[in-house]
Structures are given as structure tokens and as C-alpha cells.
Design a protein around this motif. Sequence first.
Motif, PDB file in Angstrom:
ATOM      1  N   GLY A 217       0.340  -1.184   0.265  1.00 38.52           N
ATOM      2  CA  GLY A 217      -0.323  -0.090  -0.408  1.00 38.52           C
ATOM      3  C   GLY A 217       0.956   1.784   0.668  1.00 38.52           C
ATOM      4  O   GLY A 217       2.420   1.463   0.276  1.00 38.52           O
ATOM      5  N   PHE A 218       0.392   2.144  -0.396  1.00 41.53           N
ATOM      6  CA  PHE A 218       1.487   3.354  -0.493  1.00 41.53           C
ATOM      7  C   PHE A 218       0.015   4.723   0.399  1.00 41.53           C
ATOM      8  O   PHE A 218      -1.095   5.094  -0.654  1.00 41.53           O
ATOM      9  CB  PHE A 218       1.352   4.100  -2.029  1.00 41.53           C
ATOM     10  N   ALA A 277       2.126  -4.580   3.719  1.00 40.69           N
ATOM     11  CA  ALA A 277       3.370  -3.770   4.056  1.00 40.69           C
ATOM     12  C   ALA A 277       2.731  -2.076   3.607  1.00 40.69           C
ATOM     13  O   ALA A 277       1.853  -2.085   2.329  1.00 40.69           O
ATOM     14  CB  ALA A 277       4.477  -3.531   2.792  1.00 40.69           C
ATOM     15  N   ILE A 278       2.847  -1.622   3.576  1.00 51.08           N
ATOM     16  CA  ILE A 278       2.763   0.445   3.661  1.00 51.08           C
ATOM     17  C   ILE A 278       3.548   1.018   3.490  1.00 51.08           C
ATOM     18  O   ILE A 278       4.438   1.448   4.275  1.00 51.08           O
ATOM     19  CB  ILE A 278       1.680   0.405   4.491  1.00 51.08           C
ATOM     20  N   PHE A 279       3.563   1.838   2.507  1.00 50.27           N
ATOM     21  CA  PHE A 279       4.639   2.610   2.481  1.00 50.27           C
ATOM     22  C   PHE A 279       4.312   4.193   2.564  1.00 50.27           C
ATOM     23  O   PHE A 279       3.184   4.636   1.732  1.00 50.27           O
ATOM     24  CB  PHE A 279       5.923   1.959   1.515  1.00 50.27           C
ATOM     25  N   CYS A 280       4.342   4.999   3.774  1.00 49.98           N
ATOM     26  CA  CYS A 280       4.262   6.239   3.647  1.00 49.98           C
ATOM     27  C   CYS A 280       4.598   7.342   3.423  1.00 49.98           C
ATOM     28  O   CYS A 280       6.304   6.902   4.042  1.00 49.98           O
ATOM     29  CB  CYS A 280       3.298   6.214   5.131  1.00 49.98           C
ATOM     30  N   LEU A 298      -3.359  -6.503  14.521  1.00 52.95           N
ATOM     31  CA  LEU A 298      -3.041  -6.767  14.594  1.00 52.95           C
ATOM     32  C   LEU A 298      -0.771  -6.476  14.780  1.00 52.95           C
ATOM     33  O   LEU A 298      -1.096  -4.759  15.569  1.00 52.95           O
ATOM     34  CB  LEU A 298      -2.674  -6.095  12.781  1.00 52.95           C
ATOM     35  N   ASN A 299      -0.252  -6.878  14.691  1.00 49.66           N
ATOM     36  CA  ASN A 299       0.965  -6.269  15.005  1.00 49.66           C
ATOM     37  C   ASN A 299       2.050  -5.277  13.962  1.00 49.66           C
ATOM     38  O   ASN A 299       2.378  -6.294  12.621  1.00 49.66           O
ATOM     39  CB  ASN A 299       1.661  -7.412  15.292  1.00 49.66           C
ATOM     40  N   VAL A 300       2.958  -4.789  13.792  1.00 50.47           N
ATOM     41  CA  VAL A 300       3.986  -4.280  13.259  1.00 50.47           C
ATOM     42  C   VAL A 300       5.429  -4.622  13.799  1.00 50.47           C
ATOM     43  O   VAL A 300       5.993  -4.264  14.461  1.00 50.47           O
ATOM     44  CB  VAL A 300       3.761  -2.743  13.427  1.00 50.47           C
ATOM     45  N   PRO A 301       5.740  -5.241  12.633  1.00 47.52           N
ATOM     46  CA  PRO A 301       5.985  -5.870  11.022  1.00 47.52           C
ATOM     47  C   PRO A 301       5.160  -7.172  11.503  1.00 47.52           C
ATOM     48  O   PRO A 301       5.120  -7.967  10.260  1.00 47.52           O
ATOM     49  CB  PRO A 301       7.630  -5.437  11.318  1.00 47.52           C
ATOM     50  N   GLN A 302       4.960  -7.714  12.545  1.00 47.52           N
ATOM     51  CA  GLN A 302       4.772  -9.303  12.285  1.00 47.52           C
ATOM     52  C   GLN A 302       3.713  -9.650  10.778  1.00 47.52           C
ATOM     53  O   GLN A 302       3.774 -10.728  10.464  1.00 47.52           O
ATOM     54  CB  GLN A 302       4.923  -9.794  12.957  1.00 47.52           C
ATOM     55  N   ASP A 303       2.615  -8.620  10.872  1.00 44.61           N
ATOM     56  CA  ASP A 303       1.523  -8.366  10.703  1.00 44.61           C
ATOM     57  C   ASP A 303       1.753  -7.852   9.003  1.00 44.61           C
ATOM     58  O   ASP A 303       1.259  -8.185   7.785  1.00 44.61           O
ATOM     59  CB  ASP A 303       0.432  -8.866  11.083  1.00 44.61           C
ATOM     60  N   VAL A 304       1.478  -6.923   9.304  1.00 40.08           N
ATOM     61  CA  VAL A 304       2.261  -5.678   8.408  1.00 40.08           C
ATOM     62  C   VAL A 304       3.328  -5.388   8.433  1.00 40.08           C
ATOM     63  O   VAL A 304       3.798  -4.067   9.351  1.00 40.08           O
ATOM     64  CB  VAL A 304       1.023  -4.695   8.539  1.00 40.08           C
ATOM     65  N   SER A 305       4.150  -4.812   7.125  1.00 46.61           N
ATOM     66  CA  SER A 305       5.634  -4.057   7.810  1.00 46.61           C
ATOM     67  C   SER A 305       4.923  -2.577   7.233  1.00 46.61           C
ATOM     68  O   SER A 305       4.206  -1.661   6.030  1.00 46.61           O
ATOM     69  CB  SER A 305       6.127  -4.394   6.346  1.00 46.61           C
ATOM     70  N   VAL A 306       5.715  -1.489   8.051  1.00 51.35           N
ATOM     71  CA  VAL A 306       5.383  -0.382   7.952  1.00 51.35           C
ATOM     72  C   VAL A 306       7.022   0.752   6.943  1.00 51.35           C
ATOM     73  O   VAL A 306       8.000   0.584   8.025  1.00 51.35           O
ATOM     74  CB  VAL A 306       5.292   0.421   8.659  1.00 51.35           C
ATOM     75  N   MET A 307       6.897   1.505   6.508  1.00 51.42           N
ATOM     76  CA  MET A 307       8.250   2.731   5.906  1.00 51.42           C
ATOM     77  C   MET A 307       7.960   3.589   5.926  1.00 51.42           C
ATOM     78  O   MET A 307       6.238   4.147   5.627  1.00 51.42           O
ATOM     79  CB  MET A 307       7.915   1.793   4.119  1.00 51.42           C
ATOM     80  N   GLY A 308       8.043   4.641   6.008  1.00 53.80           N
ATOM     81  CA  GLY A 308       8.195   6.309   6.610  1.00 53.80           C
ATOM     82  C   GLY A 308       8.851   6.566   5.187  1.00 53.80           C
ATOM     83  O   GLY A 308       9.717   6.087   4.960  1.00 53.80           O
TER      84      GLY A 308
END
Length: 373
Positions: A217-218, A277-280, A298-308
Motif C-alpha cells: 500500500g502507498f 506492507a504500507i509505504f507512507c 495486528l502487529n508491526v511488522p509481524q502482520d504488516v510492515s510499515v515504511m516511512g
Amino acid sequence: MSARLAPAPAWSIDVPGASMNPSNASKAKKRQATTMTDVAKAAGVSQSTVSMIINNVSGARLARATRARVLAKAVELGYPLVARDVAPRATVQSRKVIGYLVDEISTSPHPVVSMDGARDAAWQHGCTIQLAVTRGNPEQEAAAIEAMQANPGLLGWVYSTIFTRPVRLPEALLSRPTVLLNCHDNSRKLPTVLPGELAGGHTATEHLIAMNHTRIGFINGEPWMEAAQDRFKGYKRALASADLPFDPALVRDGDWMSGTGFDCTISLMQEARPPTAIFCANDLMALGAMEAIKQLGLNVPQDVSVMGYDDQEISRHTHPPLTTMLLPNYAMGFAAVEALIELADAGTAARSPRRILIKADCPLVTRDSVQKR
């Protein structure tokens, strides 16, 4: 993009139609010396902390262990500590002044750090900075220019903006060497320093792909802004390079604020096939994304990775610490002054008719918010 950018936190120089002779090569090598950004990354602290320690700022309440670690990393990386404490072969009477005009400085940390880089480069060249914040007001800008031009030691100008955008340069600046910082004009003749945002968006997405994320995601900033446009282009190009389809359903337009990051993440996770994964497009929206993921159980990053993106101070203190892209404000300010010094040294007759475009690399800062699938 005119040149492939190196992954190191330095900057690349593009003079269209010109080859790099040995003299230019040595100058480019000089520009790639260790910066305050490098020291901050190696020591695991903010750029402002490094600046306070290296400049021995009075009243800065910092732990001895932090000071020792920063100074050790500076020595290890070859950062020029001595040159910062002793004026380089210049007296108060002979030292030149660089006029630094910026439209805003108090609403964001970015222009402040750019100013730090400009100040440090100026000092290493025996110059000082005279700053004017104009708030984008033509009358204030004209008054500041007139006051600075009265200084017989004025070497030239750095003209800067808080966010990347086109500008109409005041005619009064064109009588002296001038460098544009984080902005550009229609003439395309002046040396210009810009962040490599497209390459940064590409690198961020490429990292997520390398971690085996195929549905990314973006969450963008305001789409009319150049930074948002270029980061989005980088995201799409990285997907295309990896033969991954671009899915418009995974894109949301935000406004750079954490609340938007929260709302957009909730929306993305309600998709029939939510992203892994979500790229912000900035760190504040990434904070909102992390909070939304937790609220969904949910948990970061086990379920969803997040990039800033930006590597703001708070990104080091999230749970988990945020993987992000460093917006190289310090390097940009430093490069702008170095370009101005070279322009002034070259003299009018030797100046190139083509614009020198300096694009500062946006390096990846890996922490714990991204995990391999």
C-alpha cells in the motif's frame, strides 16, 4: 532522473553535456566527504544532536556516553572536527558573508537542518551566513535583500524554500552568484540543489519488495506537491521494475499528518486483499499507520510492515522503531554553499551556461518496522 544516484548519503552532480575532467572529479570526491548525516546514522542519534555535540553548544544537556559515542563515530568516519572549531585561515575583517533567504523556518525541522549544513560549509570556507526568513512576502524579501546588499563582504546568495517548488527569483539577486536550494526556476541556468525524491521512493519500495512483499500500500502526501508526486513515481517504478502490477486500490492521498495515516490505513486494511506492507510518504503518516494497525489487533511488522520517509527524530522512538528514508537536508544545505563558493571562485567569464543540478541522495534507514515475509 538525469543520473543514477549512489546509495551513500552524499550527492550527485549533473552538468548536461559535460564530461568530468580530473579537476571536476577531485571536486566531486571532496563533496562526498563524511557529513553530519553519516555521523548521526552511525551513532544512532539525530542530526541536531550531532550538531550540538560537535559544535560544543553550551547548555545542551546530553549524556556523556552519547557525547563520547558521537565523537568516536566522527573520528572513525573521518569527520573534520578540528576544522569546525578553528576558523579556516580567515579573520573577522576578511571573512565573506553568504546571504541565505528562506520563506519559512519555524513550522518544520527540515529547513533548520538545511541551514545547519549551509552554516557548516560556509565556516569551513571562511564565510558566515546571514539569514532572512521572508514568509514568502515580497516586501519582506525585498527589504532583506536590500539590507544584505549593503554589506561589502556579501559573496552571493542561497535562495531556499521550505518545500520543493518553482520560484520566481527576484531580479536583485542576479547581480551576484546565486544557488537555488530545494526550489527551481524557469530559466534553468542557476545551480540548483534538490532532494532525489524519485530515487528515494524507488529505494523504499524496492526494500519492501526485497523483503518479499508483493502487495504494498502507498499513503501519499498532498498530491499537488512535488515531493508527493516524485515519491509516488518512485513507488510505481519500483513495482514495474520488479514486474509487480500497480493496483490503484492500494493508493491513498493524505495530507502529511498522522491522523490521515491512521484513516488511510484503516481504509487499506478493509480492502478485499489488504496489503502486507504500507509505504507512507512521510514519518508522521507512518506513525498513524502503525497506530491503526495496532487498533485492528495486528502487529508491526509481524502482520504488516510499515515504511516511512524523512527520518524525523520521532521515528527512532516508535514501537518498533520506524524504517524510513532520510531526507538529506543537511547535505543539501552543505552542497548549496559549496556550489556557491565554486561559482564565486570561477568568476563570471568561466561560469557554465548550463545549469548545474545537484540531487542529494535519500538513503534508506533500516530499523524494525519492516520484516521479511
